[in-house]
Scaffold this active site. Structure first.
Site, PDB file in Angstrom:
ATOM      1  N   HIS A  84       1.723  54.919  11.802  1.00  0.00           N
ATOM      2  CA  HIS A  84       1.770  55.925  10.088  1.00  0.00           C
ATOM      3  C   HIS A  84       3.424  55.983   9.847  1.00  0.00           C
ATOM      4  CE1 HIS A  84      -0.608  56.983   7.503  1.00  0.00           C
ATOM      5  NE2 HIS A  84       0.264  58.003   7.274  1.00  0.00           N
ATOM      6  N   TYR A  87       5.385  54.417   6.528  1.00  0.00           N
ATOM      7  CA  TYR A  87       6.132  55.307   5.115  1.00  0.00           C
ATOM      8  C   TYR A  87       8.117  54.337   5.236  1.00  0.00           C
ATOM      9  CZ  TYR A  87       2.682  58.639   3.687  1.00  0.00           C
ATOM     10  OH  TYR A  87       1.572  59.108   3.600  1.00  0.00           O
ATOM     11  N   HIS A 108      -7.997  48.979   2.317  1.00  0.00           N
ATOM     12  CA  HIS A 108      -6.970  49.687   2.245  1.00  0.00           C
ATOM     13  C   HIS A 108      -5.408  49.684   2.206  1.00  0.00           C
ATOM     14  CE1 HIS A 108      -5.089  53.718   2.459  1.00  0.00           C
ATOM     15  NE2 HIS A 108      -4.549  53.421   3.266  1.00  0.00           N
ATOM     16  N   PHE A 109      -5.217  48.782   3.457  1.00  0.00           N
ATOM     17  CA  PHE A 109      -3.919  48.613   3.710  1.00  0.00           C
ATOM     18  C   PHE A 109      -3.457  47.180   2.926  1.00  0.00           C
ATOM     19  CE2 PHE A 109      -5.396  47.068   7.401  1.00  0.00           C
ATOM     20  CZ  PHE A 109      -4.384  46.030   7.427  1.00  0.00           C
ATOM     21  N   HIS A 110      -4.271  47.040   1.850  1.00  0.00           N
ATOM     22  CA  HIS A 110      -4.053  45.747   0.835  1.00  0.00           C
ATOM     23  C   HIS A 110      -3.903  45.904  -0.309  1.00  0.00           C
ATOM     24  CE1 HIS A 110      -4.781  43.046   4.352  1.00  0.00           C
ATOM     25  NE2 HIS A 110      -4.609  41.973   3.978  1.00  0.00           N
ATOM     26  N   ARG A 146     -13.050  45.323  10.583  1.00  0.00           N
ATOM     27  CA  ARG A 146     -12.023  44.464  10.220  1.00  0.00           C
ATOM     28  C   ARG A 146     -11.703  43.634  11.461  1.00  0.00           C
ATOM     29  NH1 ARG A 146      -7.080  48.994  11.762  1.00  0.00           N
ATOM     30  NH2 ARG A 146      -6.252  47.240  11.144  1.00  0.00           N
ATOM     31  N   ARG A 147     -11.256  42.482  11.163  1.00  0.00           N
ATOM     32  CA  ARG A 147     -10.443  42.325  12.324  1.00  0.00           C
ATOM     33  C   ARG A 147     -10.923  41.419  13.459  1.00  0.00           C
ATOM     34  NH1 ARG A 147      -5.748  45.627  15.491  1.00  0.00           N
ATOM     35  NH2 ARG A 147      -4.008  44.875  13.905  1.00  0.00           N
TER      36      ARG A 147
END
Lengths: 551, 49, 158
Positions: free
Chosen positions: A225, A229, A376-378, A441-442
């Protein structure tokens, strides 16, 4: 805030070091981006990979190159330049340290990449045990992390030199931020280093037979995580300390900018359990405790949102804007250095909202490991962070190579960002929607034995392929601009913009430079959040797992 | 490329509150967006078994 | 450190929202029993087939418990046992699952049944199947070449 050691231009020797990082980063972007395109095409069901190449092999390449290589190399390159520009040229020792770090990372990347291409490490970039990759893959990752430590040490050396030469003064803002990010990286990557060195390497070498799976996952997410950041903070460096200069405004508050970075250091690490909310073997009370800490890490982003709007509004009003939103028109929309990161900032609004959902304890059951997470993380990494990195490149690369961003390239850069936003709206939007319906996902294209639910997902997957294709066009555009700025753009001087605080702004409190205090608090929070559950995980561990190669 | 020079020479004195009204309204919109997103997924959670 | 009045308002608004979110999920989790799956039971991953209840995968009626049925699954690359199951509408079921090899996912699409299966651990989730229909159980954690083929069918019938 500007001191005598601050350079208007990055020293050419430091520029070379930065550029070396950027070459690797953009090569990773080119290859990783192509893999991403292929994935979306395969998952649309309309396309198959030639020559028996495996979907999960290219997925591993995509994740490792874009999640680990592009990010780490770009960040280290940018931070070297930022430190050299604001805290003074690296000493020879610091520069040598930086080069050693670069080469160690590059060797590590080559080792890991070779194993992936030989299909000996198709374990994705999270390499969850008991999937067992070739030991050279783990050794390569170790080199990347250790190299980044050496690289970061060089930045800290130069910062410490500035502090020594300017006693009683807070370090230059950009350098301060780079150092916070480096410290964050040191503290968090200890987790993955422990996982690889004490668990996965000996196990893949056959020195030990079995691995404690939950322990390895917990160490991974202790790192995983704060890793995001570590990606985000360099973007925030640009937003807080570079953008104000570009738009002709002032830094809204130097102290609050520093405070928000320190809050990230404190709260981004003891939160790894929010990636493990649906896992067995972890007490739900400890999960919830880390959920609370995760919510605390929202606060510095709330502060950032306010600071950004305030910077824009103040700059606009100083130029005579009126009414509630008149300042929006005063922003330099024709300037890629502003517009490209701005689109990234805007993407962080849905990205942040989605992130709060993901972290909300049992609500994770709705989205965990669905393609919502990929969506989300894209938005976070592949839009907010990456577009900001692109925006930084558009002035930093010519600054470092002694060239200029031409009008044509500036225009192309703005087009690139809109292309990116369009592609991402299709891709990430349909990923979010499909994820709420339950699509994983994946995963390669699958009809799931003719399940009705899976059939409903296919239109979304086609939308993702459309989005992926548009995004790949965006990658081609950014590569054209990169090559132009590195080798062909007209010679000249491109400014390295560094924001200034208002001359009559209050002084930055020195407590923000009390590293013992902040690092101490960080460690206390980590110990508080992890000691007991981690002891439980080891004490109550089942029989460990032997390695599996299921690809 | 265009360096951003302040076009209007007329500088408005920073008036503590009136000058950041747009900011406040913007962030509140943002906050409402977050709340709506969260509540929608929470109801999805409640409606599923 | 000076903080603008509007920023104070914004941070107060943000903090209040976060506290409300946390309170809602906290009460839901710890007072209403909606904790995410966090079973602490361990098992020898190499003796799953010999271990109760995994020696008899499938749906079993139980008496004298808080739930009416136990639904036992064994996961391995790249399948679930049982491959198909029919559940009476409205049944309160404890889903119990584990893996014999690598980490797998256990997600019933369109429901809140979504948990990780890790070697050596048992994963459990209690829920009431109160909506009729055909549901897809699938693996949502990468487990190897056949990951996307790993699925099973659940029918909730009247």
């Amino acid at each position: 805030m500007l001191s005598t050691t601050s350079q208007v231009k990055v020293d050419p020797r430091d520029a070379k070091l930065s550029m070396a990082h950027f070459y690797v980063a953009f090569i990773a972007l080119a290859i990783g981006g192509l893999m991403g395109l292929l994935q979306t095409l395969v998952r649309s069901g309309k396309f198959e990979l030639p020559g028996g190449i495996g979907y999960y092999e290219i997925l591993t390449v995509h994740g490792v190159l874009l999640g680990l290589v592009l990010t780490t190399f770009f960040i280290m390159g940018f931070q070297h330049a930022a430190v050299s520009r604001t805290a003074g040229t690296h000493s020879n020792a610091a520069r040598r340290t930086g080069w050693i770090g670069f080469w160690v990372m590059t060797i590590g990347t080559t080792m890991a990449a070779t194993m992936i291409l030989m299909n000996k490490a198709t374990v994705l970039y999270t390499f969850y045990a008991p999937l067992q990759a070739h030991w050279i893959f783990y050794a390569g990752l170790t080199f990347v992390v250790v190299g980044s430590w050496i690289d970061g040490a060089a930045q800290i050396m130069t910062y410490a030199k500035w502090r020594k030469a300017n006693p009683g003064k807070p370090g230059p803002l950009l350098s301060f931020m780079a150092v916070v990010n480096t410290v964050l990286w040191f503290v968090c990557s200890l987790g993955v280093a422990a996982e690889v060195l004490f668990q996965l390497l000996p196990w893949s070498l056959g020195l030990v037979d079995r691995v404690n799976v939950l322990e390895s996952r917990t160490l991974f997410w202790y790192f995983g995580h704060p890793l995001v950041y570590f990606w985000l903070l360099p973007a925030y460096m640009c937003w807080y300390a570079v953008i104000p200069k570009i738009i002709g405004g002032k830094i809204f508050s130097d102290s609050l900018a520093r405070l928000s970075f320190l809050l990230f250091l404190l709260f981004s690490i003891p939160v790894g359990f929010h990636h493990q909310l649906t896992e067995p073997g972890i007490d739900p009370a400890w999960k919830f405790f880390q959920v609370i800490l995760t919510f605390l890490v929202v606060i510095p982003s709330l502060m950032t949102a306010f600071s950004m709007f305030a910077t824009f509004e103040s700059a606009g009003r100083a130029k005579g804007a009126e009414g509630l939103f008149g300042w929006i028109k005063k922003l330099p929309w024709g300037d890629a250095r502003f517009t490209v990161p701005f689109i990234g900032m805007a993407a962080f609004i849905p990205a942040g909202a989605g992130g709060i959902v993901n972290a909300s304890n049992q609500m994770d059951q709705v989205v965990h490991n669905t393609i919502w997470i990929t969506g989300h993380f894209h938005l976070t990494l592949a839009t907010s962070v990456v577009l900001t990195f692109f925006g930084i490149s558009y002035w930093l690369i010519p600054h470092l190579t002694g060239r200029k961003l031409s009008k044509a390239m500036n225009k192309l850069a703005i087009i690139q960002a809109w292309v990116w936003l369009t592609g991402m709206t299709f891709m990430s939007g349909s990923m979010h929607a499909e994820g709420l319906l339950g699509a994983p996902r994946r995963s390669a294209f699958s009809l799931y034995n003719g399940a009705k639910q899976a059939a409903e997902w296919i239109p979304y997957q086609i939308a993702q392929a459309i989005g992926g294709s548009i995004l790949f066009l965006g990658i081609i555009l950014v590569l054209i601009i990169f090559v132009n700025l590195a080798f062909f753009a007209p010679k000249g001087e491109e400014e390295f913009p560094v924001g200034e605080t208002d001359p009559n702004a209050e002084k930055t409190p020195m407590v923000l430079e009390n590293w013992k205090l902040w690092i101490g608090l960080t460690i206390i929070l980590i110990l508080f959040a992890y000691t007991i559950p981690f002891i439980d995980i080891i004490r109550d561990a089942p029989l460990g797992s032997k390695g599996f190669k299921t690809w | 490329m265009a360096k951003t020079e302040p076009k209007g020479k007329k500088k408005i004195k920073d008036e503590e509150n009136s000058s950041l009204k747009g900011t406040l309204v913007s962030v509140l919109f943002l906050g409402i967006f977050v709340i709506v997103t969260w509540v929608s997924v929470y109801f999805l959670f409640l409606n599923r078994f | 450190m000076h903080i603008h009045k509007y920023e104070k308002i914004w941070l107060a608004f943000g903090l209040a929202s976060l506290i409300v979110f946390l309170t809602v999920i906290g009460i839901s989790a710890f007072y209403l029993g909606n904790k995410p799956p966090s079973c602490l039971t361990t098992i020898n991953p190499e003796k799953v087939d010999q271990t109760v209840p995994f020696n008899h995968p499938g749906l079993h009626k139980v008496e004298g418990k808080e739930w009416d049925y136990e639904l036992v699954y064994v996961a391995q690359t790249f399948s679930y046992t049982p491959a198909e199951v029919k559940i009476p509408l409205g049944a309160k079921v404890k889903v119990i699952a584990t893996t014999k090899d690598v980490v797998h996912g256990f997600e019933v699409a369109g429901t809140n049944i979504n948990m990780m299966l890790e070697p050596g651990y048992v994963s459990e989730y209690v829920t009431t199947f109160n909506k009729e229909g055909e549901y897809l159980l699938l693996c949502n954690e990468y487990c190897g070449t056949g990951h996307h083929l790993m699925s099973s069918k659940i029918e909730v019938v009247k």
